[in-house]
Design a protein around this motif. Structure first.
Motif, PDB file in Angstrom:
ATOM      1  N   PRO A  95       0.811  -1.221   0.000  1.00  0.00           N
ATOM      2  CA  PRO A  95       0.000   0.000   0.000  1.00  0.00           C
ATOM      3  C   PRO A  95       0.840   1.266   0.000  1.00  0.00           C
ATOM      4  O   PRO A  95       0.412   2.300  -0.515  1.00  0.00           O
ATOM      5  CB  PRO A  95      -0.827  -0.112   1.287  1.00  0.00           C
ATOM      6  CG  PRO A  95      -0.049  -1.048   2.160  1.00  0.00           C
ATOM      7  CD  PRO A  95       0.602  -2.015   1.225  1.00  0.00           C
ATOM      8  N   ASP A  96       2.037   1.201   0.578  1.00  0.00           N
ATOM      9  CA  ASP A  96       2.907   2.375   0.651  1.00  0.00           C
ATOM     10  C   ASP A  96       4.359   1.900   0.645  1.00  0.00           C
ATOM     11  O   ASP A  96       4.964   1.696   1.696  1.00  0.00           O
ATOM     12  CB  ASP A  96       2.607   3.190   1.911  1.00  0.00           C
ATOM     13  CG  ASP A  96       3.331   4.522   1.935  1.00  0.00           C
ATOM     14  OD1 ASP A  96       4.230   4.727   1.099  1.00  0.00           O
ATOM     15  OD2 ASP A  96       2.999   5.358   2.798  1.00  0.00           O
ATOM     16  N   PHE A  97       4.893   1.726  -0.531  1.00  0.00           N
ATOM     17  CA  PHE A  97       6.249   1.194  -0.650  1.00  0.00           C
ATOM     18  C   PHE A  97       7.284   2.144  -0.062  1.00  0.00           C
ATOM     19  O   PHE A  97       8.258   1.706   0.554  1.00  0.00           O
ATOM     20  CB  PHE A  97       6.595   0.908  -2.110  1.00  0.00           C
ATOM     21  CG  PHE A  97       8.011   0.472  -2.307  1.00  0.00           C
ATOM     22  CD1 PHE A  97       8.421  -0.789  -1.929  1.00  0.00           C
ATOM     23  CD2 PHE A  97       8.958   1.353  -2.838  1.00  0.00           C
ATOM     24  CE1 PHE A  97       9.743  -1.192  -2.076  1.00  0.00           C
ATOM     25  CE2 PHE A  97      10.273   0.960  -2.989  1.00  0.00           C
ATOM     26  CZ  PHE A  97      10.669  -0.311  -2.617  1.00  0.00           C
ATOM     27  N   ALA A  98       7.092   3.451  -0.219  1.00  0.00           N
ATOM     28  CA  ALA A  98       8.059   4.426   0.281  1.00  0.00           C
ATOM     29  C   ALA A  98       8.220   4.301   1.801  1.00  0.00           C
ATOM     30  O   ALA A  98       9.334   4.362   2.325  1.00  0.00           O
ATOM     31  CB  ALA A  98       7.632   5.842  -0.092  1.00  0.00           C
ATOM     32  N   THR A  99       7.110   4.104   2.511  1.00  0.00           N
ATOM     33  CA  THR A  99       7.170   3.945   3.964  1.00  0.00           C
ATOM     34  C   THR A  99       7.871   2.644   4.334  1.00  0.00           C
ATOM     35  O   THR A  99       8.645   2.590   5.297  1.00  0.00           O
ATOM     36  CB  THR A  99       5.760   3.977   4.570  1.00  0.00           C
ATOM     37  OG1 THR A  99       5.169   5.256   4.306  1.00  0.00           O
ATOM     38  CG2 THR A  99       5.793   3.745   6.070  1.00  0.00           C
ATOM     39  N   PHE A 100       7.595   1.593   3.584  1.00  0.00           N
ATOM     40  CA  PHE A 100       8.277   0.312   3.809  1.00  0.00           C
ATOM     41  C   PHE A 100       9.781   0.494   3.669  1.00  0.00           C
ATOM     42  O   PHE A 100      10.563   0.060   4.537  1.00  0.00           O
ATOM     43  CB  PHE A 100       7.782  -0.727   2.804  1.00  0.00           C
ATOM     44  CG  PHE A 100       8.647  -1.957   2.705  1.00  0.00           C
ATOM     45  CD1 PHE A 100       8.598  -2.938   3.670  1.00  0.00           C
ATOM     46  CD2 PHE A 100       9.519  -2.117   1.625  1.00  0.00           C
ATOM     47  CE1 PHE A 100       9.410  -4.073   3.583  1.00  0.00           C
ATOM     48  CE2 PHE A 100      10.322  -3.236   1.526  1.00  0.00           C
ATOM     49  CZ  PHE A 100      10.269  -4.216   2.503  1.00  0.00           C
ATOM     50  N   TYR A 101      10.197   1.155   2.611  1.00  0.00           N
ATOM     51  CA  TYR A 101      11.625   1.367   2.373  1.00  0.00           C
ATOM     52  C   TYR A 101      12.260   2.176   3.505  1.00  0.00           C
ATOM     53  O   TYR A 101      13.306   1.802   4.038  1.00  0.00           O
ATOM     54  CB  TYR A 101      11.842   2.081   1.040  1.00  0.00           C
ATOM     55  CG  TYR A 101      13.238   2.645   0.902  1.00  0.00           C
ATOM     56  CD1 TYR A 101      14.297   1.818   0.558  1.00  0.00           C
ATOM     57  CD2 TYR A 101      13.505   3.991   1.149  1.00  0.00           C
ATOM     58  CE1 TYR A 101      15.584   2.315   0.453  1.00  0.00           C
ATOM     59  CE2 TYR A 101      14.786   4.494   1.055  1.00  0.00           C
ATOM     60  CZ  TYR A 101      15.817   3.653   0.701  1.00  0.00           C
ATOM     61  OH  TYR A 101      17.098   4.144   0.609  1.00  0.00           O
ATOM     62  N   LYS A 102      11.630   3.281   3.876  1.00  0.00           N
ATOM     63  CA  LYS A 102      12.186   4.134   4.921  1.00  0.00           C
ATOM     64  C   LYS A 102      12.272   3.398   6.254  1.00  0.00           C
ATOM     65  O   LYS A 102      13.248   3.558   7.002  1.00  0.00           O
ATOM     66  CB  LYS A 102      11.344   5.404   5.067  1.00  0.00           C
ATOM     67  CG  LYS A 102      11.517   6.392   3.929  1.00  0.00           C
ATOM     68  CD  LYS A 102      10.840   7.717   4.210  1.00  0.00           C
ATOM     69  CE  LYS A 102       9.328   7.580   4.211  1.00  0.00           C
ATOM     70  NZ  LYS A 102       8.667   8.911   4.385  1.00  0.00           N
ATOM     71  N   SER A 103      11.265   2.590   6.555  1.00  0.00           N
ATOM     72  CA  SER A 103      11.268   1.849   7.820  1.00  0.00           C
ATOM     73  C   SER A 103      12.446   0.886   7.892  1.00  0.00           C
ATOM     74  O   SER A 103      13.151   0.806   8.910  1.00  0.00           O
ATOM     75  CB  SER A 103       9.950   1.082   7.979  1.00  0.00           C
ATOM     76  OG  SER A 103       8.844   1.956   7.991  1.00  0.00           O
ATOM     77  N   VAL A 104      12.673   0.158   6.797  1.00  0.00           N
ATOM     78  CA  VAL A 104      13.766  -0.812   6.774  1.00  0.00           C
ATOM     79  C   VAL A 104      15.112  -0.098   6.781  1.00  0.00           C
ATOM     80  O   VAL A 104      16.031  -0.479   7.527  1.00  0.00           O
ATOM     81  CB  VAL A 104      13.644  -1.727   5.537  1.00  0.00           C
ATOM     82  CG1 VAL A 104      14.816  -2.700   5.482  1.00  0.00           C
ATOM     83  CG2 VAL A 104      12.331  -2.494   5.557  1.00  0.00           C
ATOM     84  N   ALA A 105      15.243   0.946   5.967  1.00  0.00           N
ATOM     85  CA  ALA A 105      16.507   1.678   5.884  1.00  0.00           C
ATOM     86  C   ALA A 105      16.858   2.301   7.230  1.00  0.00           C
ATOM     87  O   ALA A 105      18.012   2.232   7.688  1.00  0.00           O
ATOM     88  CB  ALA A 105      16.423   2.752   4.809  1.00  0.00           C
ATOM     89  N   HIS A 106      15.876   2.904   7.894  1.00  0.00           N
ATOM     90  CA  HIS A 106      16.128   3.529   9.192  1.00  0.00           C
ATOM     91  C   HIS A 106      16.496   2.492  10.250  1.00  0.00           C
ATOM     92  O   HIS A 106      17.340   2.753  11.115  1.00  0.00           O
ATOM     93  CB  HIS A 106      14.900   4.324   9.637  1.00  0.00           C
ATOM     94  CG  HIS A 106      14.659   5.547   8.812  1.00  0.00           C
ATOM     95  ND1 HIS A 106      13.467   6.239   8.823  1.00  0.00           N
ATOM     96  CD2 HIS A 106      15.463   6.209   7.941  1.00  0.00           C
ATOM     97  CE1 HIS A 106      13.554   7.267   7.989  1.00  0.00           C
ATOM     98  NE2 HIS A 106      14.745   7.270   7.445  1.00  0.00           N
ATOM     99  N   ALA A 107      15.866   1.334  10.182  1.00  0.00           N
ATOM    100  CA  ALA A 107      16.190   0.277  11.140  1.00  0.00           C
ATOM    101  C   ALA A 107      17.629  -0.202  10.951  1.00  0.00           C
ATOM    102  O   ALA A 107      18.368  -0.389  11.935  1.00  0.00           O
ATOM    103  CB  ALA A 107      15.219  -0.896  10.973  1.00  0.00           C
ATOM    104  N   LEU A 108      18.051  -0.375   9.707  1.00  0.00           N
ATOM    105  CA  LEU A 108      19.420  -0.804   9.427  1.00  0.00           C
ATOM    106  C   LEU A 108      20.429   0.249   9.887  1.00  0.00           C
ATOM    107  O   LEU A 108      21.439  -0.072  10.512  1.00  0.00           O
ATOM    108  CB  LEU A 108      19.593  -1.081   7.933  1.00  0.00           C
ATOM    109  CG  LEU A 108      18.875  -2.311   7.375  1.00  0.00           C
ATOM    110  CD1 LEU A 108      19.000  -2.352   5.857  1.00  0.00           C
ATOM    111  CD2 LEU A 108      19.441  -3.597   7.969  1.00  0.00           C
TER     112      LEU A 108
END
Length: 226
Positions: free
Chosen positions: A175-188
């Protein structure tokens, strides 16, 4: 005494060589030297005089060209991200990567992202310091435009892999790929920064730091893979 004279001669020759460069080439050299010093000694401990000594460019010239250490730090951060993106581009252009489906490309990119952080803790420490500097100095968005482009360029590569995955059926439509990406990137990034800073309390055991990064990637891939 002879060796001292030789050293002085080499220093003079080096400074003359730097001065003979066009201003654009000289600026690039200064940024290169500054970036290396920031990685080796930390952003806060490096002074403009240190950069002047390393680059062979006078302090007055540094301030004339870059105005402040903060602005020079932005240039150095942009350069370091550019180098990281060049490494990612080499991966993206490899034959193995080009034969992967979208889901495998996403996983490969994320694992490369994590592995780069582990292998380059000085870079991670610099990014942590740089973020604090930007906030404390109130650096405006316009001054970070080039830096932002370098940081965001990884998202473009990641988004291309996701779109391929949607097309070839290997990933779910989110539903929101940009949020998925940011969540994973920020976690890493968060785990990598903690690893670079070291343990603060006994429960901060980062001996399995790479496993933590792998766990984040595993969860992300499981979430998006069809």
């Amino acid at each position: 005494m002879a060796s001292e004279g030789t050293g002085d001669s080499l220093l003079v020759a080096r400074r003359q060589g730097v001065k003979a460069k066009p201003e654009s080439a000289r600026d690039e050299w200064v940024v290169e030297c500054a970036a290396q010093l920031f990685l080796e000694g930390g952003l806060s401990s490096v002074k403009m005089t240190d950069i002047a000594d390393a680059s062979g460019v006078g302090v007055a010239t540094l301030y004339r060209r870059f105005k402040s250490k903060t602005r020079l730090s932005v240039e150095a951060a942009t350069l370091l991200w550019k180098r990281f993106n060049e490494r990612i581009c080499e991966l993206v252009e490899s034959d193995d990567f080009l034969t992967m489906n979208g889901a495998d490309r996403l996983e490969t990119l994320l694992r490369e992202y994590g592995a780069h952080y582990v292998a380059n803790r000085e870079f991670v420490s610099f990014l942590d310091e740089f973020d604090h500097l930007v906030l404390s100095e109130g650096v405006e968005g316009g001054e970070l435009e080039s830096y932002g482009r370098e940081v965001d360029s990884f998202y473009i590569i990641f988004d291309d892999a996701y779109r391929l995955g949607v097309s070839d059926g290997s990933v779910l439509i989110l539903p929101d790929f940009a949020t998925f990406y940011k969540s994973v990137a920020h976690a890493l990034v968060s785990v990598a920064e903690k690893m670079a800073r070291g343990e603060v309390i006994p429960s901060d055991d980062f001996s399995d730091g790479m496993e933590e990064l792998d766990c984040i990637v595993d969860m992300a891939v499981k979430y998006v893979r069809k």
